[in-house]
Write a protein that holds these residues in place. Structure first.
Motif, short mmCIF file in Angstrom:
data_model
loop_
_atom_site.label_atom_id
_atom_site.label_comp_id
_atom_site.label_asym_id
_atom_site.label_seq_id
_atom_site.Cartn_x
_atom_site.Cartn_y
_atom_site.Cartn_z
N HIS A 179 0.86 -1.19 0.00
CA HIS A 179 0.00 0.00 0.00
C HIS A 179 0.89 1.24 0.00
O HIS A 179 1.48 1.58 1.03
CB HIS A 179 -0.92 -0.01 1.23
N ARG A 220 -0.16 4.33 -0.78
CA ARG A 220 -0.92 5.56 -0.42
C ARG A 220 -0.68 6.70 -1.42
O ARG A 220 -1.06 6.61 -2.55
CB ARG A 220 -0.59 6.03 1.01
N ASN A 273 -6.63 0.65 -2.77
CA ASN A 273 -7.56 1.22 -1.77
C ASN A 273 -7.00 2.56 -1.28
O ASN A 273 -6.86 2.81 -0.08
CB ASN A 273 -7.78 0.25 -0.60
N SER A 295 -12.12 -3.29 4.47
CA SER A 295 -10.84 -3.12 5.13
C SER A 295 -10.54 -1.63 5.08
O SER A 295 -11.47 -0.82 4.97
CB SER A 295 -9.79 -3.97 4.43
N THR A 296 -9.27 -1.23 5.15
CA THR A 296 -8.93 0.19 5.06
C THR A 296 -9.51 0.76 3.76
O THR A 296 -9.31 0.21 2.69
CB THR A 296 -7.40 0.36 5.08
N HIS A 318 -8.97 -9.87 -1.09
CA HIS A 318 -8.92 -9.78 0.37
C HIS A 318 -10.10 -10.60 0.87
O HIS A 318 -11.25 -10.20 0.75
CB HIS A 318 -9.03 -8.31 0.82
N TYR A 377 -5.57 -6.32 9.50
CA TYR A 377 -6.61 -7.18 8.89
C TYR A 377 -5.95 -8.03 7.82
O TYR A 377 -5.34 -7.48 6.91
CB TYR A 377 -7.70 -6.34 8.23
N HIS A 396 0.49 3.78 8.18
CA HIS A 396 -0.46 4.74 8.75
C HIS A 396 0.32 5.73 9.61
O HIS A 396 1.41 5.40 10.09
CB HIS A 396 -1.49 4.02 9.63
N ALA A 442 -5.84 -0.15 10.92
CA ALA A 442 -5.26 -1.49 10.82
C ALA A 442 -4.15 -1.51 9.77
O ALA A 442 -4.33 -0.97 8.68
CB ALA A 442 -6.33 -2.51 10.45
O1 DOR Z 1 -4.53 -4.22 7.89
C1 DOR Z 1 -4.76 -3.91 6.74
N1 DOR Z 1 -4.36 -2.73 6.25
N2 DOR Z 1 -5.39 -4.78 5.97
C2 DOR Z 1 -5.82 -4.44 4.73
O2 DOR Z 1 -6.45 -5.23 4.08
C3 DOR Z 1 -5.58 -3.08 4.20
C4 DOR Z 1 -4.43 -2.45 4.86
C5 DOR Z 1 -4.38 -0.96 4.62
O3 DOR Z 1 -4.55 -0.52 3.48
O4 DOR Z 1 -4.17 -0.21 5.59
#
Ligand code: DOR
Ligand code: ZN
Ligand code: ZN
Ligand code: ZN
Length: 368
Positions: free
Chosen positions: A20, A22, A52, A106-107, A129, A212, A241, A251
Motif C-alpha cells: 500500500h 498511499r 484502496n 478493510s482500510t 482480500h 486485517y 499509517h 489497521a
Molecule cells: O490491515 C490492513 N491494512 N489490511 C488491509 O487489508 C488493508 C491495509 C491498509 O490498506 O491499511
C-alpha cells in the motif's frame, strides 16, 4: 585494503506483490517516494501497488491519475492495480496488472456486494482480500471463521470460473488447508511476514499491531511454518499509517524494510533456505502474475538483491524510509541483511543509502 571476499550473495530482484503506497490525499501516511525508497532499502525491486487509496482506484480517470503519479517518481518498478466493486465497465477500460477485490471492508471501506460477478468480469488476475463482510460486521474482532468462510466462497467461485485468483494474506491454518486441498492450478495465495512471525499474544501486548486479517494463534503460525513449502507467495501487505491514525485504530503493519531480513534470519536459523525466498518472492510472482521482462532467463532485466548472510543488525524504525516509523520488530537483532539493490543494472541502494534518481518503470503483464 582490497577485500577479495566479502561473503556476499546475489539473489534475483525480489518482488513484493502486496504493497500500500498511499500518496494521493494520504501523503502523510506514505508517498510514492518514501514507499518505493523503503522497498529498495528492503531489497525489493518491484512493488505491486494496491488500489484502496484516497480516492480509490475504481474508475479509469483515477487509474490514469495513479499512472501519472508514479511515472518518474517511483524508485522501484511497479505493477498497477484496479479496485473492482460493482464497477466492471470501468475495469474493462484500464490496463491494470491485476484487479483487487475486497470481500469485506478493510482500510478504505470499499467492498464487493457480489464477489463472483466482480471476479467473473475482471479482465485479468484477481487478488482478493478474503474476509466475509457479514461475519466481520457482526464480529469486528474478525475471528478465523471470517477468513475461512470467505476463502471457501472464493474457492467455489474459482472452481466454477477457472480463472486466475490470488488470495491475499492467508492467516489461518484452516484457510490455508482449504486452498491446498483443492489445489487448483489457477489459484495462488500469499502469507505475510507478520502472520509468520507474530501471534495474537503480540497484539494483546501492543494494540498498534492491529491488522486485517488479525494476528492469529500460535497453532496457525506453526501450521504455516510446518507447511512452508506449500506457500506460493510471501508478500508484506506493507500498510503505512500515521502514528495518530494507528492510535485511533487504523489497521496495518509496515513491512517493506524488515520482510527480507526476517526471512534471511530464518534462513540462518535453518528454518528455510534462500531457494524458498527466491521462489516465493521472485519466481512465483513472475509466473503467477505473468510478468514480462523479469526473471532469470537470458535477456531479462538485471534486477538483483545482494545480501550479507553474516551481518547482524538491529531493527531501528528511525532509520526507515517509510513514513511509518514504527515496527513490530523494533529493537530485534537480525542476522542477515540486504546490503545492495540493483534495478535494471543500476545500483539503487547501497549500505542503507538510496542512490540516484527515481528509475522505476511500470511493469506489464502478459507473456511474450
Ligand atoms: O490491515 C490492513 N491494512 N489490511 C488491509 O487489508 C488493508 C491495509 C491498509 O490498506 O491499511
Ligand atoms: Zn487485505
Ligand atoms: Zn493489503
Ligand atoms: Zn546500516
Amino acid at each position: 585494503v582490497l577485500q577479495i571476499d566479502r561473503g556476499r550473495i546475489v539473489l534475483p530482484g525480489l518482488i513484493d506483490v502486496h504493497v500500500h503506497l498511499r500518496d494521493f490525499r494520504q501523503k502523510s501516511k506514505e508517498t510514492i517516494r518514501t514507499g518505493t525508497m523503503a522497498a529498495l532499502h528492503g531489497g525489493i525491486t518491484t512493488v505491486f501497488d494496491m488500489p484502496n487509496t484516497d480516492p480509490p482506484i475504481t474508475n479509469s480517470e483515477t487509474f490514469e491519475f495513479r499512472q501519472a503519479t508514479l511515472r518518474g517518481k517511483s524508485y522501484a518498478d511497479y505493477f498497477l492495480s484496479f479496485l473492482i466493486a460493482g464497477n466492471c465497465e470501468e475495469a474493462k477500460k484500464v490496463q491494470a496488472g491485476f484487479y483487487k477485490i475486497f470481500m469485506g471492508a478493510s482500510t478504505g471501506g470499499i467492498y464487493s456486494e457480489d464477489f463472483e460477478s466482480d471476479y467473473a468480469c475482471a479482465p485479468g488476475i484477481v487478488s482478493v482480500h478474503a474476509e466475509d463482510a457479514r461475519i466481520i460486521r457482526e464480529k469486528p474482532e474478525r475471528p478465523p471463521e471470517a477468513e475461512v468462510r470467505a476463502i471457501k466462497e472464493a474457492l467455489e467461485a474459482a472452481e466454477r470460473l477457472k480463472k486466475p485468483l490470488n488470495i491475499c494474506h492467508v492467516s489461518t491454518a484452516d484457510g490455508m488447508k482449504l486452498i491446498t486441498k483443492k489445489n487448483l492450478p489457477w489459484v495462488s495465495f500469499e502469507v505475510t511476514p507478520h502472520h509468520l512471525f507474530l501471534t495474537r499474544k503480540d497484539y494483546e501486548r501492543n494494540p498498534l499491531f492491529k491488522v486485517y486479517p488479525p494476528l492469529r494463534r500460535e497453532s496457525d503460525r506453526a501450521f504455516m511454518w510446518k507447511n512452508f513449502s506449500k506457500i506460493p507467495l510471501i508478500a508484506s501487505d506493507h500498510a503505512p499509517h500515521t502514528q495518530e491514525d494507528k492510535e485511533n485504530g487504523a489497521a496495518g503493519i509496515p513491512g517493506l524494510e524488515t520482510e527480507v531480513a526476517l526471512l534471511l534470519d530464518a534462513t540462518n536459523r535453518g528454518m528455510i533456505s534462500l531457494k524458498d525466498i527466491v521462489e516465493k518472492m521472485h519466481t512465483n510472482p513472475i509466473r503467477i502474475f505473468g510478468i514480462r521482462n523479469k526473471g532469470l532467463e537470458i535477456g531479462k532485466d538485471a534486477d538483483f538483491t545482494i545480501i550479507d548472510m553474516k551481518e547482524e543488525w538491529v531493527v531501528k524504525p528511525e532509520e526507515f524510509y517509510t513514513k511509518a516509523r514504527w515496527s513490530p520488530w523494533e529493537g530485534k537483532k537480525l542476522r542477515g541483511k540486504v546490503v545492495m539493490t540493483v534495478l535494471r543494472g543500476s545500483v539503487v541502494m547501497e549500505e542503507d543509502e538510496i542512490i540516484g534518481k527515481p528509475r522505476g518503470v511500470k511493469i506489464n503483464a502478459g507473456k511474450g
